[in-house]
Design a protein around this motif. Structure first.
Motif, PDB file in Angstrom:
ATOM      1  N   LYS A 200       0.810  -1.216   0.000  1.00  0.00           N
ATOM      2  CA  LYS A 200       0.000   0.000   0.000  1.00  0.00           C
ATOM      3  C   LYS A 200       0.846   1.270   0.000  1.00  0.00           C
ATOM      4  CE  LYS A 200      -3.933  -2.194   0.186  1.00  0.00           C
ATOM      5  NZ  LYS A 200      -4.871  -2.167  -0.975  1.00  0.00           N
ATOM      6  N   ARG A 201       1.974   1.235   0.697  1.00  0.00           N
ATOM      7  CA  ARG A 201       2.786   2.449   0.854  1.00  0.00           C
ATOM      8  C   ARG A 201       3.791   2.662  -0.275  1.00  0.00           C
ATOM      9  NH1 ARG A 201       3.068   4.984   5.803  1.00  0.00           N
ATOM     10  NH2 ARG A 201       4.345   6.451   4.604  1.00  0.00           N
ATOM     11  N   VAL A 202       4.254   1.568  -0.897  1.00  0.00           N
ATOM     12  CA  VAL A 202       5.334   1.691  -1.881  1.00  0.00           C
ATOM     13  C   VAL A 202       4.950   1.145  -3.259  1.00  0.00           C
ATOM     14  CG1 VAL A 202       7.728   1.106  -2.424  1.00  0.00           C
ATOM     15  CG2 VAL A 202       7.051   1.501  -0.041  1.00  0.00           C
ATOM     16  N   VAL A 203       4.515  -0.121  -3.294  1.00  0.00           N
ATOM     17  CA  VAL A 203       4.340  -0.805  -4.578  1.00  0.00           C
ATOM     18  C   VAL A 203       3.173  -0.245  -5.381  1.00  0.00           C
ATOM     19  CG1 VAL A 203       3.960  -3.026  -5.706  1.00  0.00           C
ATOM     20  CG2 VAL A 203       5.390  -2.895  -3.662  1.00  0.00           C
ATOM     21  N   VAL A 204       2.017  -0.073  -4.740  1.00  0.00           N
ATOM     22  CA  VAL A 204       0.848   0.450  -5.464  1.00  0.00           C
ATOM     23  C   VAL A 204       1.127   1.839  -6.046  1.00  0.00           C
ATOM     24  CG1 VAL A 204      -1.541   1.228  -5.232  1.00  0.00           C
ATOM     25  CG2 VAL A 204      -0.846  -0.954  -4.246  1.00  0.00           C
ATOM     26  N   PRO A 205       1.682   2.782  -5.268  1.00  0.00           N
ATOM     27  CA  PRO A 205       2.041   4.080  -5.867  1.00  0.00           C
ATOM     28  C   PRO A 205       3.038   3.947  -7.017  1.00  0.00           C
ATOM     29  CG  PRO A 205       2.037   4.252  -3.484  1.00  0.00           C
ATOM     30  CD  PRO A 205       1.898   2.796  -3.804  1.00  0.00           C
ATOM     31  N   GLN A 206       3.968   2.971  -6.904  1.00  0.00           N
ATOM     32  CA  GLN A 206       4.948   2.760  -7.969  1.00  0.00           C
ATOM     33  C   GLN A 206       4.281   2.239  -9.237  1.00  0.00           C
ATOM     34  OE1 GLN A 206       8.508   3.335  -7.933  1.00  0.00           O
ATOM     35  NE2 GLN A 206       7.975   3.158 -10.094  1.00  0.00           N
ATOM     36  N   VAL A 207       3.343   1.303  -9.080  1.00  0.00           N
ATOM     37  CA  VAL A 207       2.603   0.769 -10.231  1.00  0.00           C
ATOM     38  C   VAL A 207       1.811   1.883 -10.910  1.00  0.00           C
ATOM     39  CG1 VAL A 207       0.753  -0.787 -10.966  1.00  0.00           C
ATOM     40  CG2 VAL A 207       2.458  -1.576  -9.318  1.00  0.00           C
ATOM     41  N   GLU A 208       1.153   2.713 -10.112  1.00  0.00           N
ATOM     42  CA  GLU A 208       0.363   3.815 -10.665  1.00  0.00           C
ATOM     43  C   GLU A 208       1.259   4.821 -11.389  1.00  0.00           C
ATOM     44  OE1 GLU A 208      -1.628   5.193  -7.207  1.00  0.00           O
ATOM     45  OE2 GLU A 208      -3.260   3.712  -7.355  1.00  0.00           O
ATOM     46  N   ALA A 209       2.451   5.072 -10.836  1.00  0.00           N
ATOM     47  CA  ALA A 209       3.400   5.981 -11.489  1.00  0.00           C
ATOM     48  C   ALA A 209       3.914   5.380 -12.797  1.00  0.00           C
ATOM     49  CB  ALA A 209       4.573   6.275 -10.553  1.00  0.00           C
ATOM     50  N   ASP A 210       4.189   4.077 -12.789  1.00  0.00           N
ATOM     51  CA  ASP A 210       4.648   3.390 -14.000  1.00  0.00           C
ATOM     52  C   ASP A 210       3.568   3.408 -15.080  1.00  0.00           C
ATOM     53  OD1 ASP A 210       7.019   2.864 -12.735  1.00  0.00           O
ATOM     54  OD2 ASP A 210       6.544   0.773 -12.262  1.00  0.00           O
ATOM     55  N   LEU A 211       2.316   3.244 -14.657  1.00  0.00           N
ATOM     56  CA  LEU A 211       1.205   3.267 -15.605  1.00  0.00           C
ATOM     57  C   LEU A 211       1.073   4.645 -16.246  1.00  0.00           C
ATOM     58  CD1 LEU A 211      -1.250   1.964 -16.923  1.00  0.00           C
ATOM     59  CD2 LEU A 211      -2.578   2.522 -14.878  1.00  0.00           C
ATOM     60  N   LEU A 212       1.188   5.688 -15.440  1.00  0.00           N
ATOM     61  CA  LEU A 212       1.111   7.053 -15.957  1.00  0.00           C
ATOM     62  C   LEU A 212       2.249   7.323 -16.938  1.00  0.00           C
ATOM     63  CD1 LEU A 212      -0.290   9.805 -15.863  1.00  0.00           C
ATOM     64  CD2 LEU A 212       1.183  10.402 -13.925  1.00  0.00           C
ATOM     65  N   GLU A 213       3.438   6.853 -16.598  1.00  0.00           N
ATOM     66  CA  GLU A 213       4.595   7.040 -17.473  1.00  0.00           C
ATOM     67  C   GLU A 213       4.412   6.284 -18.786  1.00  0.00           C
ATOM     68  OE1 GLU A 213       8.113   8.652 -18.651  1.00  0.00           O
ATOM     69  OE2 GLU A 213       7.018   9.074 -16.792  1.00  0.00           O
ATOM     70  N   GLN A 214       3.835   5.098 -18.699  1.00  0.00           N
ATOM     71  CA  GLN A 214       3.594   4.292 -19.899  1.00  0.00           C
ATOM     72  C   GLN A 214       2.583   4.980 -20.818  1.00  0.00           C
ATOM     73  OE1 GLN A 214       2.014   0.380 -19.114  1.00  0.00           O
ATOM     74  NE2 GLN A 214       2.910  -0.473 -20.959  1.00  0.00           N
TER      75      GLN A 214
END
Length: 239
Positions: free
Chosen positions: A218-232
């Motif tokens: 919740k604190r690290v991975v989910v925000p990272q996935v969402e950031a990666d999706l936005l970048e993609q």
């Protein structure tokens, strides 16, 4: 003269890929690009080959299951990549100073599980089973609502949406179907104090790891996935 794929044929490839149950937009783009390159390669050898014939040849190369194997493989690769990142962060909780937090959490959970007696065993087991089943239906309903919402807004479904779902759902199954199983195993071996204590220790450790994983998720991975999706998304729009 070298023959090239037209815009109309590109649109036909998009329809073809979607008709073969590829729901993720980023995978759809990749498959369309792959098919287009394959068709143009065939045309270099035979310019008289029709678009439909070349497409049929290109699609057969994906085997009996078509695009499904490609989609499953990509989901597995991405999910494993984020799992590795999660478990690398999880290891940090067994180093100083975070190991103090881990040990404290373990001792609290050990004390709580050890307080469960045989009289409340059935109630807790049924309660956790109900919660686990309820969560499954909630997740399926939530996923359906997300898909329908994106369709109404005209948004595409991306592969990372499925990966995120896979990352989030399994810890609850661990808690519901495994922690309770090992915690309650001590009642069947209560005549042997060593086995009984071992069951509580193992279930406490498993629950500790699961709770820490959820925190990291919740604190690290989910925000990272969402950031990666936005970048993609930005990358594809730029192209």
């Amino acid at each position: 003269m070298e023959r090239k794929i037209t815009l109309q044929e590109i649109e036909e490839l998009h329809r073809f890929v979607r008709q073969h149950y590829v729901e993720f937009y980023d995978v759809e783009l990749e498959l369309v690009d792959h098919l287009a390159n394959d068709i143009e390669t065939q045309w270099q050898k035979d310019t008289q080959l029709s678009f439909e014939q070349a497409l049929e040849v290109a699609f057969k190369k994906f085997g009996v299951f078509g695009f499904s194997d490609v989609v499953e493989q990509k989901i597995k690769q991405l999910t494993n990549a984020y799992y590795k990142k999660s478990f690398a962060l999880l290891k940090s909780f067994f180093t100083v100073p975070k190991i103090v937090v881990t040990l404290a959490l373990f001792l609290v959970l050990f004390a709580l599980i050890n307080q469960v007696n045989v009289d409340t065993y059935e109630s807790i087991q049924l309660g956790l089973l109900f919660l686990g089943t309820s969560f499954l239906f909630y997740q399926l309903w939530h996923l359906y609502r997300q898909k329908q919402g994106r369709k109404k807004r005209g948004e595409a479904l991306w592969l990372l949406h499925s990966v995120l779902y896979n990352l989030e759902i399994w810890p609850y199954y661990v808690i519901t179907f495994w922690v309770i199983r090992f915690a309650m195993h001590r009642f069947s071996v209560q005549d042997n104090p060593v086995f009984a204590t071992s069951s509580v220790v193992f279930s406490s450790l498993l629950l500790t790891l699961t709770v820490l994983y959820l925190y990291i998720l919740k604190r690290v991975v989910v925000p990272q996935v969402e950031a990666d999706l936005l970048e993609q998304k930005k990358k594809i729009v730029a192209e």
